[in-house]
Design a protein around this motif. Sequence first.
Motif, PDB file in Angstrom:
ATOM      1  N   ARG A   1      10.751  13.030  13.955  1.00  6.23           N
ATOM      2  CA  ARG A   1       9.461  13.452  13.426  1.00  6.23           C
ATOM      3  C   ARG A   1       9.269  14.948  13.628  1.00  6.23           C
ATOM      4  O   ARG A   1       9.884  15.547  14.489  1.00  6.23           O
ATOM      5  N   VAL A   2       8.357  15.492  12.841  1.00  3.79           N
ATOM      6  CA  VAL A   2       8.048  16.917  12.920  1.00  3.79           C
ATOM      7  C   VAL A   2       6.574  17.062  13.262  1.00  3.79           C
ATOM      8  O   VAL A   2       5.723  16.372  12.691  1.00  3.79           O
ATOM      9  N   CYS A   3       6.272  17.950  14.195  1.00  2.75           N
ATOM     10  CA  CYS A   3       4.887  18.228  14.569  1.00  2.75           C
ATOM     11  C   CYS A   3       4.556  19.641  14.124  1.00  2.75           C
ATOM     12  O   CYS A   3       5.251  20.598  14.482  1.00  2.75           O
ATOM     13  N   LEU A   4       3.522  19.785  13.326  1.00  2.00           N
ATOM     14  CA  LEU A   4       3.096  21.099  12.835  1.00  2.00           C
ATOM     15  C   LEU A   4       1.809  21.522  13.531  1.00  2.00           C
ATOM     16  O   LEU A   4       0.870  20.741  13.633  1.00  2.00           O
ATOM     17  N   THR A   5       1.778  22.744  13.998  1.00  2.00           N
ATOM     18  CA  THR A   5       0.586  23.310  14.614  1.00  2.00           C
ATOM     19  C   THR A   5       0.299  24.623  13.915  1.00  2.00           C
ATOM     20  O   THR A   5       1.218  25.397  13.625  1.00  2.00           O
ATOM     21  N   SER A   6      -0.964  24.891  13.638  1.00  2.00           N
ATOM     22  CA  SER A   6      -1.292  26.171  13.010  1.00  2.00           C
ATOM     23  C   SER A   6      -2.537  26.759  13.655  1.00  2.00           C
ATOM     24  O   SER A   6      -3.337  26.059  14.273  1.00  2.00           O
ATOM     25  N   ASP A   7      -2.661  28.059  13.488  1.00  2.00           N
ATOM     26  CA  ASP A   7      -3.814  28.767  14.011  1.00  2.00           C
ATOM     27  C   ASP A   7      -4.108  29.916  13.056  1.00  2.00           C
ATOM     28  O   ASP A   7      -3.190  30.524  12.501  1.00  2.00           O
ATOM     29  N   MET A   8      -5.380  30.190  12.837  1.00  2.00           N
ATOM     30  CA  MET A   8      -5.779  31.303  11.967  1.00  2.00           C
ATOM     31  C   MET A   8      -6.794  32.148  12.713  1.00  2.00           C
ATOM     32  O   MET A   8      -7.612  31.632  13.466  1.00  2.00           O
TER      33      MET A   8
END
Length: 132
Positions: free
Chosen positions: A102-109
Amino acid sequence: MGPTLGTTNLKRNLEKHNPDKAKEGQNEPIDQKTYREKMSLAICKHNYAFSFLEHKGIKDIHSYLNPIARHISRNTTKAGIFNLYAREIELLKAELALISSRVCLTSDMWTSVVSNAYMCSIDHYGHKLGSS
């Protein structure tokens, strides 16, 4: 008639026995596609404006290095950057397709003090461990 001070024989001998040295100082044609790609990469890497390549000083430097180089415009550079983007997306898709976990995506702006907008994306993935 006195002796001549020409170098024709030396030049002919150099061309015959060492053709690579004879070419030094001559401008070789450049691969325009590679030139465009390298300039697009430099603009992305250093966050330059697209108009950077149209500055007189930059054109002068490129003409000095190779007078037969064809200068590129901001529109050509934009198209080159979109092509680089498309190529990198395809490479990323191919790499992600090889992942068996599985792939875990995290983002921040966020926005800087001078109103520059930023977005960060972090992707975590690993390989499945065999069952014991």
